[in-house]
Design a protein around this motif. Structure first.
Motif, PDB file in Angstrom:
ATOM      1  N   GLU A 242      -4.235   3.363   3.647  1.00 37.01           N
ATOM      2  CA  GLU A 242      -4.084   4.197   2.446  1.00 37.01           C
ATOM      3  C   GLU A 242      -4.527   3.410   1.230  1.00 37.01           C
ATOM      4  O   GLU A 242      -4.134   2.262   1.048  1.00 37.01           O
ATOM      5  CB  GLU A 242      -2.633   4.656   2.311  1.00 37.01           C
ATOM      6  CG  GLU A 242      -2.396   5.830   3.233  1.00 37.01           C
ATOM      7  CD  GLU A 242      -0.956   6.282   3.304  1.00 37.01           C
ATOM      8  OE1 GLU A 242      -0.239   6.098   2.299  1.00 37.01           O
ATOM      9  OE2 GLU A 242      -0.576   6.794   4.365  1.00 37.01           O
ATOM     10  N   GLU A 243      -5.355   4.045   0.416  1.00 40.62           N
ATOM     11  CA  GLU A 243      -5.935   3.391  -0.753  1.00 40.62           C
ATOM     12  C   GLU A 243      -5.125   3.775  -1.986  1.00 40.62           C
ATOM     13  O   GLU A 243      -4.997   4.953  -2.299  1.00 40.62           O
ATOM     14  CB  GLU A 243      -7.393   3.859  -0.902  1.00 40.62           C
ATOM     15  CG  GLU A 243      -8.143   3.150  -1.979  1.00 40.62           C
ATOM     16  CD  GLU A 243      -9.628   3.560  -2.015  1.00 40.62           C
ATOM     17  OE1 GLU A 243      -9.971   4.661  -1.540  1.00 40.62           O
ATOM     18  OE2 GLU A 243     -10.431   2.764  -2.535  1.00 40.62           O
ATOM     19  N   THR A 244      -4.577   2.781  -2.663  1.00 38.20           N
ATOM     20  CA  THR A 244      -3.760   3.044  -3.854  1.00 38.20           C
ATOM     21  C   THR A 244      -4.322   2.223  -5.006  1.00 38.20           C
ATOM     22  O   THR A 244      -4.506   1.011  -4.858  1.00 38.20           O
ATOM     23  CB  THR A 244      -2.292   2.615  -3.605  1.00 38.20           C
ATOM     24  OG1 THR A 244      -1.829   3.258  -2.421  1.00 38.20           O
ATOM     25  CG2 THR A 244      -1.382   2.985  -4.767  1.00 38.20           C
ATOM     26  N   SER A 245      -4.578   2.863  -6.136  1.00 43.47           N
ATOM     27  CA  SER A 245      -5.076   2.079  -7.274  1.00 43.47           C
ATOM     28  C   SER A 245      -3.890   1.359  -7.923  1.00 43.47           C
ATOM     29  O   SER A 245      -2.727   1.776  -7.792  1.00 43.47           O
ATOM     30  CB  SER A 245      -5.778   2.973  -8.296  1.00 43.47           C
ATOM     31  OG  SER A 245      -4.824   3.734  -9.009  1.00 43.47           O
ATOM     32  N   VAL A 246      -4.211   0.283  -8.623  1.00 47.86           N
ATOM     33  CA  VAL A 246      -3.150  -0.486  -9.277  1.00 47.86           C
ATOM     34  C   VAL A 246      -2.452   0.396 -10.331  1.00 47.86           C
ATOM     35  O   VAL A 246      -1.243   0.321 -10.537  1.00 47.86           O
ATOM     36  CB  VAL A 246      -3.724  -1.795  -9.875  1.00 47.86           C
ATOM     37  CG1 VAL A 246      -2.701  -2.497 -10.751  1.00 47.86           C
ATOM     38  CG2 VAL A 246      -4.181  -2.715  -8.753  1.00 47.86           C
TER      39      VAL A 246
ATOM     40  N   GLN B 167      -8.947  -0.531  -9.720  1.00 46.29           N
ATOM     41  CA  GLN B 167      -9.122  -1.301  -8.483  1.00 46.29           C
ATOM     42  C   GLN B 167      -8.044  -0.877  -7.481  1.00 46.29           C
ATOM     43  O   GLN B 167      -6.909  -0.601  -7.877  1.00 46.29           O
ATOM     44  CB  GLN B 167      -9.078  -2.826  -8.754  1.00 46.29           C
ATOM     45  CG  GLN B 167      -7.774  -3.403  -9.219  1.00 46.29           C
ATOM     46  CD  GLN B 167      -7.621  -3.374 -10.739  1.00 46.29           C
ATOM     47  OE1 GLN B 167      -8.064  -2.442 -11.402  1.00 46.29           O
ATOM     48  NE2 GLN B 167      -6.962  -4.378 -11.284  1.00 46.29           N
ATOM     49  N   THR B 168      -8.438  -0.800  -6.225  1.00 44.87           N
ATOM     50  CA  THR B 168      -7.508  -0.271  -5.222  1.00 44.87           C
ATOM     51  C   THR B 168      -7.114  -1.337  -4.199  1.00 44.87           C
ATOM     52  O   THR B 168      -7.852  -2.284  -3.950  1.00 44.87           O
ATOM     53  CB  THR B 168      -8.123   0.925  -4.460  1.00 44.87           C
ATOM     54  OG1 THR B 168      -9.295   0.485  -3.786  1.00 44.87           O
ATOM     55  CG2 THR B 168      -8.428   2.068  -5.401  1.00 44.87           C
ATOM     56  N   ARG B 169      -5.951  -1.142  -3.625  1.00 43.87           N
ATOM     57  CA  ARG B 169      -5.420  -2.039  -2.603  1.00 43.87           C
ATOM     58  C   ARG B 169      -4.718  -1.197  -1.538  1.00 43.87           C
ATOM     59  O   ARG B 169      -4.393  -0.035  -1.754  1.00 43.87           O
ATOM     60  CB  ARG B 169      -4.405  -3.031  -3.222  1.00 43.87           C
ATOM     61  CG  ARG B 169      -4.994  -3.985  -4.271  1.00 43.87           C
ATOM     62  CD  ARG B 169      -5.964  -4.973  -3.662  1.00 43.87           C
ATOM     63  NE  ARG B 169      -6.571  -5.876  -4.640  1.00 43.87           N
ATOM     64  CZ  ARG B 169      -7.767  -5.702  -5.185  1.00 43.87           C
ATOM     65  NH1 ARG B 169      -8.501  -4.641  -4.882  1.00 43.87           N
ATOM     66  NH2 ARG B 169      -8.264  -6.588  -6.034  1.00 43.87           N
ATOM     67  N   ASP B 170      -4.416  -1.871  -0.427  1.00 45.02           N
ATOM     68  CA  ASP B 170      -3.728  -1.226   0.691  1.00 45.02           C
ATOM     69  C   ASP B 170      -2.399  -1.969   0.830  1.00 45.02           C
ATOM     70  O   ASP B 170      -2.381  -3.134   1.232  1.00 45.02           O
ATOM     71  CB  ASP B 170      -4.640  -1.382   1.926  1.00 45.02           C
ATOM     72  CG  ASP B 170      -4.126  -0.679   3.160  1.00 45.02           C
ATOM     73  OD1 ASP B 170      -2.887  -0.619   3.327  1.00 45.02           O
ATOM     74  OD2 ASP B 170      -4.954  -0.230   3.972  1.00 45.02           O
TER      75      ASP B 170
ATOM     76  N   ASN C 206      -2.235  -6.146   1.379  1.00 39.52           N
ATOM     77  CA  ASN C 206      -1.274  -6.652   0.380  1.00 39.52           C
ATOM     78  C   ASN C 206       0.157  -6.373   0.825  1.00 39.52           C
ATOM     79  O   ASN C 206       0.549  -5.211   0.928  1.00 39.52           O
ATOM     80  CB  ASN C 206      -1.510  -5.980  -0.967  1.00 39.52           C
ATOM     81  CG  ASN C 206      -2.758  -6.500  -1.625  1.00 39.52           C
ATOM     82  OD1 ASN C 206      -3.850  -6.347  -1.076  1.00 39.52           O
ATOM     83  ND2 ASN C 206      -2.612  -7.145  -2.753  1.00 39.52           N
ATOM     84  N   VAL C 207       0.887  -7.430   1.068  1.00 37.33           N
ATOM     85  CA  VAL C 207       2.239  -7.279   1.622  1.00 37.33           C
ATOM     86  C   VAL C 207       3.254  -7.199   0.476  1.00 37.33           C
ATOM     87  O   VAL C 207       3.178  -7.958  -0.487  1.00 37.33           O
ATOM     88  CB  VAL C 207       2.610  -8.476   2.524  1.00 37.33           C
ATOM     89  CG1 VAL C 207       3.812  -8.130   3.384  1.00 37.33           C
ATOM     90  CG2 VAL C 207       1.430  -8.902   3.404  1.00 37.33           C
TER      91      VAL C 207
END
Ligand code: NAD
Length: 331
Positions: free
Chosen positions: A258-262, A225-228, A191-192
């Motif tokens: 790196e995993e970051t949740s919303v 939910q997680t994104r990078d 995700n940019v």
């Protein structure tokens, strides 16, 4: 590194303009030609980054050092202009696409025509014009629902038309490497986010725009939910590396690992928005979105070892830079 003639499809978009800024900063361009259908990007979006000339398909010639920076209006779904606009290019950076999962669910056919036919058109143009290097912007979507971290070897089971069309584009890149020897490099962007994202609907840009408009944020699902999240300038540096990469048929993850949740993102962003804009944000929770994966982050070992690239900007720093860009833009 040698200066090149860069042909960039979708170059008026978020990633394209960030890349052009990076090419100019690193002084890597002999000439740059942008091909865009002006559907989301517009020539005025490029103005803050650089001066350029608008050329039409009727008065275009093969790229050379004299071309400078040009913008051509053309649709990647059309095969004939692809051959014309790419003549003289050293590298094609193929960014133009039907971007994102939700538009692909609304119109799977348009998504296929843009992302499959569009990619084939520019690979064919590369073959006909003997362009040796081709970089495709892909995404994690071809992999679909998988236990993260995803890698270049994770099996692909797309759960959205967008994932399927990007996977087909990747397959054609592999085929054009195997059959015609073109150095095709697939970059799977996570995700940019970053400056120049004023038109994006992805979560960071959307939340900032909503906060500035005094609107409530809606988190789809429970926020777990997680994104990078990859900073756009780091990503542009990966595209540059790919353009000079000597071996084709490769796939690289362009992510942070790196995993970051919303929910974590929302906390970080709301705290910074309070500081930079002195605004309080309110948050609502809605239904989860169809086609969205639950967890996602990518292993970037292969990119580090083989592409020689790794991200430099941490999320907290990148968020502040992004907010500052929105602040300047809104002045
Ligand atoms: N931004 C992200 O988070 C992200 C993540 C993964 C992959 N990607 C991929 O990276 C690429 C660039 O994404 P972006 O964020 O810059 O998107 P963007 O929407 O900002 O830019 C896309 C550009 O392509 C142009 N375009 C769209 N359809 C076209 C067509 N048929 N013919 C010619 N031009 C067309 C648009 O006018 C726009 O200027 C896309 O391929 C996208 O799928 C982006």
């Amino acid at each position: 590194m040698k200066k090149l003639n860069w042909l960039i499809t979708g170059g008026l978009g978020f990633v394209g303009r960030t890349l052009i800024a990076e090419l100019l900063k690193q002084d890597l361009a002999q000439a740059i030609r942008v091909v865009d259908n002006f559907s989301t990007g517009s020539p005025s979006d490029l103005q803050p980054v650089t001066d350029f000339s608008l050329v039409t398909l009727d008065n275009i010639s093969a790229m050379s050092a004299h071309s400078g920076i040009e913008v051509v209006k053309a649709d990647i779904r059309d095969a004939e202009p692809a051959v014309k606009v790419t003549a003289g290019a050293d590298v094609i950076i193929h960014l133009a696409a039907n971007t994102g999962v939700q538009p692909s669910i609304e119109s799977p056919r348009l998504d296929m025509e843009s992302n499959v036919m569009g990619t084939l058109n520019y690979l064919e143009a590369a073959r006909q014009n003997q362009i040796k290097q081709f970089v495709l912007a892909s995404s994690g979507a071809p992999i679909g629902e998988a236990e993260p971290p995803i890698t270049e070897k994770s099996p692909c089971r797309p759960i959205s038309p967008y994932g399927a069309s990007k996977l087909a584009g990747e397959a054609y890149c592999s085929a054009y490497n195997g059959s015609f020897g073109i150095n095709t490099i697939v970059l799977r962007f996570s995700n940019v986010y970053g400056p120049l994202s004023g038109k994006k609907g992805s979560v960071v840009a959307k939340f900032i725009k909503q906060a500035l408009a005094g609107e409530t944020w809606t988190i789809n699902g429970n926020g777990e939910q997680t994104r990078d999240f990859i900073y756009s300038q780091d990503l542009a540096k990966a595209v540059v590396k790919a353009a000079y990469h000597p071996k084709g048929g490769e796939i690289f993850q362009v992510a942070t690992q790196e995993e970051t949740s919303v929910r974590e993102l929302a906390d970080l962003l709301s705290a910074q928005i309070k500081e930079v804009f002195e605004l309080e944000v309110t948050i609502d929770y809605g239904e989860p979105l169809i086609g969205d994966v639950a967890r996602n982050f990518a292993d970037i070992t292969h990119s580090k070892q083989v592409l020689g690239w790794q991200p430099e900007v941490k999320l907290a720093t990148g968020i502040v830079d992004t907010l500052n860009w929105f602040r300047e833009k809104n002045k």
